[in-house]
Design an enzyme around this catalytic site. Structure first.
Site, PDB file in Angstrom:
ATOM      1  N   HIS A  57     105.367  21.075  91.748  1.00  0.00           N
ATOM      2  CA  HIS A  57     105.065  20.393  90.465  1.00  0.00           C
ATOM      3  C   HIS A  57     106.135  19.760  89.869  1.00  0.00           C
ATOM      4  CE1 HIS A  57     100.838  22.010  91.249  1.00  0.00           C
ATOM      5  NE2 HIS A  57     100.446  20.884  91.005  1.00  0.00           N
ATOM      6  N   LYS A  70     105.482  20.989  83.748  1.00  0.00           N
ATOM      7  CA  LYS A  70     104.403  21.852  83.968  1.00  0.00           C
ATOM      8  C   LYS A  70     104.319  23.311  83.075  1.00  0.00           C
ATOM      9  CE  LYS A  70     100.667  23.172  87.295  1.00  0.00           C
ATOM     10  NZ  LYS A  70      99.874  23.027  86.389  1.00  0.00           N
TER      11      LYS A  70
HETATM   12  N1  LIG Z   1      92.203  19.784  86.910  1.00  0.00           N
HETATM   13  C1  LIG Z   1      93.290  18.811  87.654  1.00  0.00           C
HETATM   14  O1  LIG Z   1      92.753  18.003  88.284  1.00  0.00           O
HETATM   15  C2  LIG Z   1      94.437  18.736  86.793  1.00  0.00           C
HETATM   16  C3  LIG Z   1      95.357  17.511  87.118  1.00  0.00           C
HETATM   17  C4  LIG Z   1      96.442  17.263  86.401  1.00  0.00           C
HETATM   18  C5  LIG Z   1      96.899  17.867  85.620  1.00  0.00           C
HETATM   19  N2  LIG Z   1      95.900  19.110  84.905  1.00  0.00           N
HETATM   20  C6  LIG Z   1      96.185  19.976  83.939  1.00  0.00           C
HETATM   21  O2  LIG Z   1      95.994  19.344  82.775  1.00  0.00           O
HETATM   22  C7  LIG Z   1      96.740  19.730  81.631  1.00  0.00           C
HETATM   23  C8  LIG Z   1      97.425  18.596  81.115  1.00  0.00           C
HETATM   24  O3  LIG Z   1      98.354  17.762  81.960  1.00  0.00           O
HETATM   25  P1  LIG Z   1      99.126  16.776  81.613  1.00  0.00           P
HETATM   26  O4  LIG Z   1     100.167  16.555  82.857  1.00  0.00           O
HETATM   27  O5  LIG Z   1      98.391  15.423  81.160  1.00  0.00           O
HETATM   28  O6  LIG Z   1     100.163  17.275  80.355  1.00  0.00           O
HETATM   29  P2  LIG Z   1     100.938  16.666  79.061  1.00  0.00           P
HETATM   30  O7  LIG Z   1     101.770  17.584  78.743  1.00  0.00           O
HETATM   31  O8  LIG Z   1     101.559  15.528  79.780  1.00  0.00           O
HETATM   32  O9  LIG Z   1      99.834  16.344  78.257  1.00  0.00           O
HETATM   33  C9  LIG Z   1      99.125  17.298  77.412  1.00  0.00           C
HETATM   34  C10 LIG Z   1      98.548  16.914  76.002  1.00  0.00           C
HETATM   35  O10 LIG Z   1      98.124  17.897  75.524  1.00  0.00           O
HETATM   36  C11 LIG Z   1      98.140  17.504  73.977  1.00  0.00           C
HETATM   37  N3  LIG Z   1      97.892  18.650  72.894  1.00  0.00           N
HETATM   38  C12 LIG Z   1      98.620  19.626  72.460  1.00  0.00           C
HETATM   39  N4  LIG Z   1      97.819  20.403  71.644  1.00  0.00           N
HETATM   40  C13 LIG Z   1      96.468  20.052  71.742  1.00  0.00           C
HETATM   41  C14 LIG Z   1      95.209  20.350  71.272  1.00  0.00           C
HETATM   42  N5  LIG Z   1      95.332  21.100  70.483  1.00  0.00           N
HETATM   43  N6  LIG Z   1      94.148  19.350  71.421  1.00  0.00           N
HETATM   44  C15 LIG Z   1      94.303  18.617  72.315  1.00  0.00           C
HETATM   45  N7  LIG Z   1      95.593  17.997  72.893  1.00  0.00           N
HETATM   46  C16 LIG Z   1      96.694  18.753  72.542  1.00  0.00           C
HETATM   47  C17 LIG Z   1      99.650  16.906  73.959  1.00  0.00           C
HETATM   48  O11 LIG Z   1      99.907  16.274  72.786  1.00  0.00           O
HETATM   49  C18 LIG Z   1      99.742  16.292  74.992  1.00  0.00           C
HETATM   50  O12 LIG Z   1      99.636  15.023  74.844  1.00  0.00           O
HETATM   51  C19 LIG Z   1      97.577  20.788  82.319  1.00  0.00           C
HETATM   52  O13 LIG Z   1      96.978  22.090  81.893  1.00  0.00           O
HETATM   53  C20 LIG Z   1      97.597  20.562  83.755  1.00  0.00           C
HETATM   54  O14 LIG Z   1      97.995  21.790  84.486  1.00  0.00           O
HETATM   55  C21 LIG Z   1      94.874  19.474  85.842  1.00  0.00           C
HETATM   56  O1  LIG Z   2     100.472  18.185  86.954  1.00  0.00           O
HETATM   57  C1  LIG Z   2      99.849  19.450  86.760  1.00  0.00           C
HETATM   58  O2  LIG Z   2      99.929  20.151  85.837  1.00  0.00           O
HETATM   59  C2  LIG Z   2      98.572  19.797  87.774  1.00  0.00           C
HETATM   60  N1  LIG Z   2      98.047  20.696  87.404  1.00  0.00           N
HETATM   61  C3  LIG Z   2      96.802  21.140  88.199  1.00  0.00           C
HETATM   62  C4  LIG Z   2      97.025  22.545  88.670  1.00  0.00           C
HETATM   63  O3  LIG Z   2      97.625  23.587  87.915  1.00  0.00           O
HETATM   64  O4  LIG Z   2      96.641  22.939  89.952  1.00  0.00           O
HETATM   65  C5  LIG Z   2      96.500  20.206  89.380  1.00  0.00           C
HETATM   66  C6  LIG Z   2      97.813  19.583  89.890  1.00  0.00           C
HETATM   67  C7  LIG Z   2      98.391  19.001  88.940  1.00  0.00           C
END
Ligand SMILES: NC(=O)c1ccc[n+]([C@@H]2O[C@H](COP(=O)([O-])OP(=O)(O)OC[C@H]3O[C@@H](n4cnc5c(N)ncnc54)[C@H](O)[C@@H]3O)[C@@H](O)[C@H]2O)c1
Ligand SMILES: O=C(O)C1=N[C@H](C(=O)O)CCC1
Length: 234
Positions: free
Chosen positions: A131, A135
């Site tokens: 990733h 992250k």
């Molecule tokens: N399940 C999936 O399919 C999937 C896919 C991608 C990312 N993710 C997960 O999603 C999360 C976010 O990823 P990202 O790449 O957008 O991260 P990012 O760092 O770009 O964005 C996170 C955001 O959360 C905000 N934040 C901080 N504290 C907060 C609060 N108390 N309440 C609400 N927002 C708050 C931050 O300001 C930031 O804008 C991570 O945990 C990542 O692992 C999951």
């Molecule tokens: O960008 C990330 O952070 C992602 N988080 C998810 C994970 O932890 O599996 C899904 C893939 C991208």
């Protein structure tokens, strides 16, 4: 549908575009403490925030009776508590470590391969995830789901980051520039190797899956998974 975005980073912004394209409206964006936020106009909340905020965001949605989709990873030690609260408060909740349809197909493939490989003890298994460097959590939530599926279908008892004992699955987490997410499960013996890999080319698949899940959960109560959402699509 009126959507609240809990977290407005890389994923929040990608979800916003896809949700608007599908005819939805973003009525609230939360980027810090949810405590004082009024969710009364919100049909569904979508949380892609940070590990330290996810549980508080989810339970605030339960309290205000707003169905919540959560994609945030790295907070799973509180997952069981969230499930119990959802049930007692008669709310609606769906967490997925990965919302992409391709990864959910890959989860099925992983389960099938684990069952096939279980009798063949000469093969060593390992999981690698790659990733982007921003992250916060390691290993990825997706890698943990993949490991849990192998554990349920083999003699392995646990997973561990970087190193592993005989009964454990090692997960190697690599951080490289802008990689959206790549997961590989390998079975290696002296004689040959078998590998399956899912490579995300962008964040669009994660975001589309989350919006589809939000559309699906809107008028429901209970605790759900992507399996239930996708079974309605196939
Ligand atoms: N399940 C999936 O399919 C999937 C896919 C991608 C990312 N993710 C997960 O999603 C999360 C976010 O990823 P990202 O790449 O957008 O991260 P990012 O760092 O770009 O964005 C996170 C955001 O959360 C905000 N934040 C901080 N504290 C907060 C609060 N108390 N309440 C609400 N927002 C708050 C931050 O300001 C930031 O804008 C991570 O945990 C990542 O692992 C999951
Ligand atoms: O960008 C990330 O952070 C992602 N988080 C998810 C994970 O932890 O599996 C899904 C893939 C991208």
């Amino acid at each position: 549908m009126k959507i609240a975005l809990l977290g407005y980073g890389k994923m929040g912004k990608t979800i916003e575009k896809i949700a608007i394209d599908r005819g939805h409206e973003i009525v609230l964006k939360v980027t810090d403490d949810i405590e004082s936020k009024d969710l009364s106009q919100v049909d569904v909340a979508i949380d892609f925030s940070v590990p330290s905020a996810a549980f508080k965001n989810i339970t605030a949605c339960f309290k205000q009776q707003v169905p919540v989709i959560c994609g945030t990873t790295g907070w799973l030690e509180q997952y069981d508590e969230a499930v119990e609260l959802c049930k007692t408060q008669k709310a609606a909740f769906l967490y997925a470590s990965n919302f992409s349809i391709g990864v959910n197909l890959f989860f099925d493939l992983n389960q099938k391969l684990a069952k096939l490989m279980a009798p063949f003890k000469d093969y060593e298994i390992e999981i690698e995830e790659v990733h982007h460097t921003q992250k916060l959590d390691a290993p990825s939530g997706t890698a943990i789901t993949l490991a849990q599926q192998v554990i349920a279908n083999s003699s392995k008892e646990n997973w561990k980051l970087d190193t592993a004992a005989e009964n454990e699955i090692p997960i190697y987490a690599k951080r490289v520039d802008d990689v959206p997410g790549t997961h590989t499960i390998s079975y290696k013996s002296e004689i040959d190797s078998i590998e399956i890999t899912h490579t995300a080319h962008s964040r669009a698949g994660f975001a589309l899956g989350a919006v589809i899940a939000a559309e699906w959960i809107k008028d429901k109560k209970g605790v759900f998974s992507m399996k239930e959402v996708l079974s309605g699509l196939s």
